[in-house]
Design an enzyme around this catalytic site. Structure first.
Site, PDB file in Angstrom:
ATOM      1  CG  ASN A 189      -1.896   1.119   1.273  1.00 40.19           C
ATOM      2  OD1 ASN A 189      -1.868   2.005   0.415  1.00 40.19           O
ATOM      3  ND2 ASN A 189      -2.753   1.117   2.271  1.00 40.19           N
ATOM      4  NE  ARG A 238      -6.439   1.083   0.002  1.00 37.44           N
ATOM      5  CZ  ARG A 238      -6.770   1.675   1.128  1.00 37.44           C
ATOM      6  NH1 ARG A 238      -5.964   1.654   2.151  1.00 37.44           N
ATOM      7  NH2 ARG A 238      -7.918   2.292   1.227  1.00 37.44           N
ATOM      8  CG  HIS A 285     -13.112   3.055   2.924  1.00 34.46           C
ATOM      9  ND1 HIS A 285     -13.881   4.052   3.485  1.00 34.46           N
ATOM     10  CD2 HIS A 285     -11.850   3.270   3.348  1.00 34.46           C
ATOM     11  CE1 HIS A 285     -13.108   4.834   4.213  1.00 34.46           C
ATOM     12  NE2 HIS A 285     -11.859   4.387   4.144  1.00 34.46           N
ATOM     13  NE  ARG A 297      -9.989  12.233   3.678  1.00 33.14           N
ATOM     14  CZ  ARG A 297      -9.998  10.911   3.542  1.00 33.14           C
ATOM     15  NH1 ARG A 297     -11.131  10.272   3.319  1.00 33.14           N
ATOM     16  NH2 ARG A 297      -8.884  10.227   3.623  1.00 33.14           N
ATOM     17  CD  GLU A 305      -9.012  -1.585   3.565  1.00 33.89           C
ATOM     18  OE1 GLU A 305      -8.601  -1.327   4.712  1.00 33.89           O
ATOM     19  OE2 GLU A 305      -9.177  -0.726   2.696  1.00 33.89           O
TER      20      GLU A 305
END
Ligand code: ADP
Length: 399
Positions: free
Chosen positions: A7, A91, A180, A243, A386
């Site tokens: 990642n 990823r 996601h 955010r 993940e």
């Protein structure tokens, strides 16, 4: 089989060496401050063997070299040679409309990831750099790109279309993509399994709440995404650590006019200084906020109340969109660990047939059902994985 899962971010690179069949992780760690001074962490056999050691990492190539060097090291390595690493899974944030599933990396795949850079300007260049660094270090090793957006490509047009002039969709592919996706896909599979519906998932309605530093909800029917809260980018939906989530576009014009911000400054405020950090002025971390709220900090309390309110509202919206709901899942750092948080989110949703069992809810980081036996909606905690999805896709495509 050994799959190296990568990642890559702009200045960091997380890695895990994993068996895709069992999910067993033989080694993992992170390279940080790439392009600055370089820090390398390596864990194997459940122990931290190298802890934030300074190693020069001017680029991602040196970071990958450090990872491979540790994995095959005679002292603390977990494989005898690079031949024992079967493939590499990456990823990748944004697959645009090009990718509805994972793909074996070739020149066409890299070109398509490059084409999506305008949609994922912060992440896609770093993801590509990670892929190219692996190509250089392990020529000929199969590599697979797994996209955060791919799972959401089954959304119907009314869910992904923005009500702006249609030409921006047709010409520029401006639409809801969602993120996601790898986590939501993993949860979808686990939730269907826990409901005993893996073989016949048709019509099963699941809402997954992935609540971490970045948060999104996903509505799934029959294991397929029908809506999700994030949009063209990961700024949209519920408020997050830093955010803003959904806001009125008018705020952007108002603040830019009033304070003379340019668009970069404005986006920095919305991405980095908003969310629960922005409301509270305390922290983006939920544990800090809970501690502050307990000590009487009213803005920390408001930030938490706002977050729980928006998650609850989105659950209601998705139940309406799907004509009901069979299971609601909590995952991500807050979803997996926040005992009180889950309870506060679900408060007021009893009318949907959701009854949390306080005793069963007293759990952290464990896959389990936390609703009462007579709750018509099953409420679940499922730790996400993940990396396992990336490893499984990689193994399947590399064969
Ligand atoms: P990321 O999106 O970066 O992967 P995580 O999924 O790790 O983030 O989630 C981080 C969030 O989870 C933080 O706000 C943290 O406070 C929260 N969290 C972690 N452990 C707990 C806990 N025991 N109780 C409440 N919140 C927790």
């Amino acid at each position: 089989m050994n799959i190296l899962v990568i990642n890559a971010g702009s200045s960091s690179l997380k890695y895990q060496l994993m068996d895709p069949d069992t999910g067993a992780v033989s080694a993992k760690g992170i390279c940080e401050r790439i392009g600055i001074d370089g820090k390398f962490t390596y864990k194997a056999g459940g122990k931290t063997i190298i802890d934030a050691q300074e190693i020069p990492m001017p680029t991602h190539s040196e970071a990958i070299e450090a990872v491979l060097g540790a994995l095959v090291s005679p002292e603390h390595g977990v494989v005898a040679s690079m031949d024992e690493i079967d493939a590499v899974g990456h990823r990748v944030l944004h697959g645009g409309m090009e990718f509805t599933e994972s793909c074996l990396v070739d020149e066409a795949c890299k070109a398509a990831i490059r084409k999506c850079i305008p949609l994922g300007p912060l992440h896609n260049p770093a993801n590509l750099t990670g892929i190219e660094a692996c190509e250089k270090a392990m020529p000929g090793k199969p590599q697979v790109a797994v996209f955060d957006t791919a799972f959401h490509m089954t959304m119907p047009a009314e869910a992904y279309t923005y009500a702006i002039p249609y030409e921006y969709y047709e010409k520029d592919e401006v639409r809801r993509y969602g993120f996601h996706g790898t986590s939501h896909r993993y949860i979808s599979g686990r939730a269907l399994d826990m409901l005993g519906k893996t073989e016949n998932p048709e019509g099963v309605r699941v809402i997954n709440c992935h609540l971490g530093n970045g948060s999104s909800l996903c509505a799934m029917v029959g294991g397929k995404c029908v809506d999700t809260t994030m949009g063209l980018g990961p700024l949209a939906g519920i408020p997050m650590g830093t955010r803003c989530g959904d806001i009125d576009g008018t705020i952007i014009e108002f603040l830019m006019d009033k304070y003379g911000y340019d668009i970069k400054q404005m986006m920095n405020i919305l991405n980095k200084k908003s969310g629960v950090l922005g409301i509270s002025g305390v922290s983006s971390d939920f544990r800090d906020l809970e501690a502050a709220a307990e000590n009487g900090n009213t803005r920390a309390k408001l930030a938490l109340d706002k977050f729980f309110y928006e998650v609850r509202k989105s659950i209601g919206a998705y139940a309406a969109a799907m004509g009901g709901v069979d299971a609601i899942v909590f995952t991500g750092g807050i979803g997996e660990n926040g005992i009180a948080n889950r309870k506060r989110i679900m408060k007021g949703l009893e009318y949907l047939g959701c009854q949390i069992d306080d005793e069963k809810n007293n759990v952290r980081g464990k896959e389990t059902i936390i609703s009462t036996d007579d709750s018509s909606v099953k409420i679940m905690v499922i730790p996400t994985n993940e990396e396992l999805m990336i490893a499984k896709d990689t193994a399947a495509l590399a064969k």
